[in-house]
Design an enzyme around this catalytic site. Structure first.
Site, short mmCIF file in Angstrom:
data_model
loop_
_atom_site.label_atom_id
_atom_site.label_comp_id
_atom_site.label_asym_id
_atom_site.label_seq_id
_atom_site.Cartn_x
_atom_site.Cartn_y
_atom_site.Cartn_z
N SER A 52 0.84 -1.20 0.00
CA SER A 52 0.00 0.00 0.00
C SER A 52 0.87 1.25 0.00
O SER A 52 1.51 1.58 1.00
CB SER A 52 -0.93 0.02 1.22
OG SER A 52 -1.72 1.18 1.17
N HIS B 95 -0.79 -1.30 -4.15
CA HIS B 95 -2.16 -0.99 -3.72
C HIS B 95 -2.29 0.52 -3.62
O HIS B 95 -1.53 1.17 -2.91
CB HIS B 95 -2.41 -1.66 -2.37
CG HIS B 95 -3.79 -1.48 -1.82
ND1 HIS B 95 -4.85 -2.30 -2.17
CD2 HIS B 95 -4.28 -0.58 -0.95
CE1 HIS B 95 -5.93 -1.92 -1.51
NE2 HIS B 95 -5.62 -0.86 -0.76
N ASP C 269 -4.62 3.62 -2.62
CA ASP C 269 -5.80 4.03 -1.85
C ASP C 269 -6.25 5.42 -2.29
O ASP C 269 -5.65 6.42 -1.91
CB ASP C 269 -5.44 4.10 -0.36
CG ASP C 269 -5.32 2.73 0.27
OD1 ASP C 269 -6.20 1.89 0.02
OD2 ASP C 269 -4.35 2.51 1.01
N MET D 297 -8.82 8.29 -1.87
CA MET D 297 -9.80 8.74 -0.87
C MET D 297 -10.30 10.14 -1.23
O MET D 297 -9.52 10.98 -1.69
CB MET D 297 -9.14 8.82 0.51
CG MET D 297 -8.49 7.54 0.97
SD MET D 297 -7.82 7.77 2.62
CE MET D 297 -6.85 6.27 2.79
N HIS E 167 -7.90 0.87 -5.03
CA HIS E 167 -8.94 0.78 -4.01
C HIS E 167 -9.64 2.13 -3.92
O HIS E 167 -9.07 3.08 -3.39
CB HIS E 167 -8.28 0.39 -2.67
CG HIS E 167 -9.22 0.26 -1.52
ND1 HIS E 167 -8.77 0.10 -0.23
CD2 HIS E 167 -10.57 0.24 -1.45
CE1 HIS E 167 -9.81 0.01 0.58
NE2 HIS E 167 -10.90 0.09 -0.12
N MET F 204 -11.93 4.47 -2.34
CA MET F 204 -12.71 4.79 -1.13
C MET F 204 -13.40 6.12 -1.38
O MET F 204 -13.10 7.14 -0.75
CB MET F 204 -11.77 4.86 0.07
CG MET F 204 -11.40 3.48 0.57
SD MET F 204 -10.03 3.56 1.72
CE MET F 204 -8.72 3.55 0.54
N MET G 236 -12.23 -5.12 4.59
CA MET G 236 -11.47 -4.14 5.37
C MET G 236 -11.37 -4.64 6.80
O MET G 236 -12.38 -4.92 7.45
CB MET G 236 -12.19 -2.78 5.37
CG MET G 236 -12.19 -2.03 4.06
SD MET G 236 -10.55 -1.67 3.39
CE MET G 236 -9.76 -0.80 4.74
N ASP H 164 -7.36 -5.91 3.99
CA ASP H 164 -6.68 -4.61 4.00
C ASP H 164 -6.84 -3.94 5.36
O ASP H 164 -7.96 -3.69 5.80
CB ASP H 164 -7.33 -3.75 2.90
CG ASP H 164 -6.65 -2.40 2.71
OD1 ASP H 164 -5.59 -2.17 3.31
OD2 ASP H 164 -7.20 -1.59 1.93
C1 DX5 Z 1 -6.87 2.10 4.85
C2 DX5 Z 1 -6.31 1.71 3.53
C3 DX5 Z 1 -5.20 0.73 3.60
C4 DX5 Z 1 -3.97 1.21 4.33
C5 DX5 Z 1 -3.39 0.02 5.02
O1 DX5 Z 1 -7.99 2.87 4.67
O2 DX5 Z 1 -7.31 1.15 2.69
O3 DX5 Z 1 -4.84 0.22 2.32
O4 DX5 Z 1 -3.01 1.77 3.49
O5 DX5 Z 1 -2.36 0.45 5.79
P1 DX5 Z 1 -1.84 -0.34 7.06
O6 DX5 Z 1 -1.22 -1.61 6.56
O7 DX5 Z 1 -0.87 0.63 7.63
O8 DX5 Z 1 -3.02 -0.62 7.96
ZN ZN Z 2 -6.73 0.08 0.78
#
Ligand code: DX5
Ligand code: ZN
Length: 218
Positions: A7, A32, A34, A36, A64, A66, A135, A173
């Site tokens: 990630s 990965h 993220d 947001m 991903h 979000m 999640m 995740d």
């Molecule tokens: C959280 C993200 C994850 C995050 C995981 O909302 O979707 O992908 O980067 O990070 P760690 O491994 O630090 O929990």
């Molecule tokens: Zn994620």
């Protein structure tokens, strides 16, 4: 076979290229990403420019989303080269339509559920996705503590998929680390997202090898 998605939320953004290369050499299977929006989750991370930049490294991307209204952006992330595009069940009005659209674009279709969302909500969509992303923390931030009840849902979803004869991948995740991953693997996850624990590990290659070796103990 266990696969690892690194990630990049946990990367050093001033040295993103070097960190991506470090992850490639360590044996990560995916990057990965993220995305947001500050609406679906209480945080804003990054969007298309960063995804475009890491796509240029040639590493397979696990995007991903979000975000609210993910349908607005799916085509663009597919064009940028995403291998997996994951939307949230909670943010998608017509899940079946969205997942089929992702497949039509030539990507693997992923659906994610937050810790409080029951896996049974995917019961009528079992043939519609390639990846189910459970999640194990509330989405929005890296570096959080695992929600133990979310880990139990992995086994429930695995049983649902087995009964239906569907071969979708279960991805997990949030706080995937050396002390949490074995239970996650035992419950049936084979695609592990890891951020803080991986990027902080003194030897990222050894960290990934340890996680991949956990399948034997499953
Ligand atoms: C959280 C993200 C994850 C995050 C995981 O909302 O979707 O992908 O980067 O990070 P760690 O491994 O630090 O929990
Ligand atoms: Zn994620």
């Amino acid at each position: 076979m266990i696969k690892i998605a690194a990630s990049i939320l946990a990367a050093d953004f001033l040295n993103l290229g070097a960190d991506v290369e470090r992850m490639r050499q360590a044996g990560a299977d995916y990057l990965h990403c993220d995305v947001m929006d500050g609406r679906f989750v209480p945080n804003i991370s990054f969007g298309q420019p960063i995804v475009k930049a890491v796509a240029a490294t040639g590493m397979p991307l696990d995007v991903h989303l979000m975000i609210e209204d993910p349908d607005k952006y799916i085509d663009e992330f597919a064009r940028l080269g995403a291998r997996i595009i994951t939307v949230h069940q909670e943010a998608t009005k017509h899940l079946n339509r969205t997942l089929h659209h992702i497949r039509e674009l030539g990507c693997l279709a992923g659906v994610s559920i937050c810790p409080a969302t029951p896996p049974e909500t995917l019961g009528w969509s079992l043939g519609d996705f390639d990846v189910a992303l459970i999640m194990s923390v509330n989405p929005g931030f890296g570096g959080q503590k695992i929600v133990p009840s979310a880990v139990k849902k992995i086994a429930v979803l695995r049983d649902m998929l087995e009964k239906a004869g569907v071969a979708a991948e279960i991805e997990v995740d949030g706080n995937v680390a050396l002390d949490t991953a074995q239970e996650i693997v035992n419950n049936g996850a084979r695609l592990l997202v890891t951020g803080s624990a991986l990027f902080k590990a003194p030897d990222a290659g050894a960290f990934i090898r340890t996680l991949k070796g956990m399948e034997a103990g499953a």
